[in-house]
Design a protein around this motif. Structure first.
Motif, PDB file in Angstrom:
ATOM      1  N   TYR A 215      27.056  46.962  43.125  1.00  0.00           N
ATOM      2  CA  TYR A 215      28.390  46.380  43.102  1.00  0.00           C
ATOM      3  C   TYR A 215      28.630  45.663  44.419  1.00  0.00           C
ATOM      4  O   TYR A 215      28.354  46.196  45.478  1.00  0.00           O
TER       5      TYR A 215
ATOM      6  N   LYS B 152      38.627  33.522  35.425  1.00  0.00           N
ATOM      7  CA  LYS B 152      39.962  33.623  34.829  1.00  0.00           C
ATOM      8  C   LYS B 152      40.745  32.328  35.033  1.00  0.00           C
ATOM      9  O   LYS B 152      41.507  31.911  34.166  1.00  0.00           O
TER      10      LYS B 152
ATOM     11  N   ARG C 255      34.867  36.898  39.104  1.00  0.00           N
ATOM     12  CA  ARG C 255      35.707  37.274  37.959  1.00  0.00           C
ATOM     13  C   ARG C 255      37.015  36.465  37.949  1.00  0.00           C
ATOM     14  O   ARG C 255      37.431  35.929  36.924  1.00  0.00           O
ATOM     15  N   ASN C 256      37.650  36.338  39.113  1.00  0.00           N
ATOM     16  CA  ASN C 256      38.920  35.621  39.174  1.00  0.00           C
ATOM     17  C   ASN C 256      38.734  34.115  39.048  1.00  0.00           C
ATOM     18  O   ASN C 256      39.583  33.433  38.474  1.00  0.00           O
TER      19      ASN C 256
ATOM     20  N   GLY D 160      43.579  43.595  46.722  1.00  0.00           N
ATOM     21  CA  GLY D 160      42.194  43.891  46.372  1.00  0.00           C
ATOM     22  C   GLY D 160      41.718  42.969  45.270  1.00  0.00           C
ATOM     23  O   GLY D 160      42.516  42.284  44.624  1.00  0.00           O
ATOM     24  N   VAL D 161      40.412  42.970  45.049  1.00  0.00           N
ATOM     25  CA  VAL D 161      39.822  42.055  44.073  1.00  0.00           C
ATOM     26  C   VAL D 161      40.200  42.378  42.633  1.00  0.00           C
ATOM     27  O   VAL D 161      40.068  41.536  41.763  1.00  0.00           O
ATOM     28  N   ASN D 162      40.675  43.582  42.389  1.00  0.00           N
ATOM     29  CA  ASN D 162      41.038  43.971  41.026  1.00  0.00           C
ATOM     30  C   ASN D 162      42.517  43.775  40.727  1.00  0.00           C
ATOM     31  O   ASN D 162      43.002  44.226  39.703  1.00  0.00           O
ATOM     32  N   VAL D 163      43.224  43.126  41.645  1.00  0.00           N
ATOM     33  CA  VAL D 163      44.670  42.964  41.477  1.00  0.00           C
ATOM     34  C   VAL D 163      45.005  41.473  41.359  1.00  0.00           C
ATOM     35  O   VAL D 163      45.436  40.829  42.289  1.00  0.00           O
TER      36      VAL D 163
ATOM     37  N   ASP E 289      31.918  39.963  43.408  1.00  0.00           N
ATOM     38  CA  ASP E 289      32.182  40.180  41.979  1.00  0.00           C
ATOM     39  C   ASP E 289      33.628  39.830  41.625  1.00  0.00           C
ATOM     40  O   ASP E 289      33.894  39.226  40.589  1.00  0.00           O
ATOM     41  N   GLY E 290      34.558  40.211  42.493  1.00  0.00           N
ATOM     42  CA  GLY E 290      35.973  39.899  42.255  1.00  0.00           C
ATOM     43  C   GLY E 290      36.249  38.407  42.335  1.00  0.00           C
ATOM     44  O   GLY E 290      37.018  37.859  41.547  1.00  0.00           O
TER      45      GLY E 290
ATOM     46  N   ALA F 242      31.868  44.158  45.679  1.00  0.00           N
ATOM     47  CA  ALA F 242      33.283  44.031  45.314  1.00  0.00           C
ATOM     48  C   ALA F 242      33.857  42.652  45.614  1.00  0.00           C
ATOM     49  O   ALA F 242      34.481  42.038  44.748  1.00  0.00           O
TER      50      ALA F 242
ATOM     51  N   ASP G 173      46.735  38.944  34.582  1.00  0.00           N
ATOM     52  CA  ASP G 173      46.729  37.770  33.714  1.00  0.00           C
ATOM     53  C   ASP G 173      48.076  37.056  33.682  1.00  0.00           C
ATOM     54  O   ASP G 173      48.116  35.836  33.549  1.00  0.00           O
TER      55      ASP G 173
END
Length: 67
Positions: A42, A55, A51-52, A8-11, A47-48, A44, A14
């Motif tokens: 949202y 990072k 965000r990544n 998933g996009v939240n996994v 946005d993911g 997902a 860092d």
């Protein structure tokens, strides 16, 4: 070519970031339909991806994503 799959996009922790040092990275997340919750939209997958990509900026040689 190396491939890393995430569930998933939240996994994307860092502590994985050093794996991408000086690599050319392409991000492929699914394109979920926008969800509106409490007046906030949202997206997902998008946005993911964003965000990544942020990072990885400054770590990977290049970062791109497919829509």
């Amino acid at each position: 070519m190396g491939v890393i799959a995430v569930p998933g996009v939240n996994v994307m922790p860092d502590h994985w970031m050093p794996l991408f040092k000086d690599k050319d990275v392409t991000i492929f997340f699914d394109s979920d339909h926008p969800i509106v919750r409490h007046g906030q939209t949202y997206r997902a997958g998008f946005d993911g991806t964003y965000r990544n990509a942020r990072k990885l900026s400054g770590i990977a040689r290049s970062v791109r994503w497919l829509r």
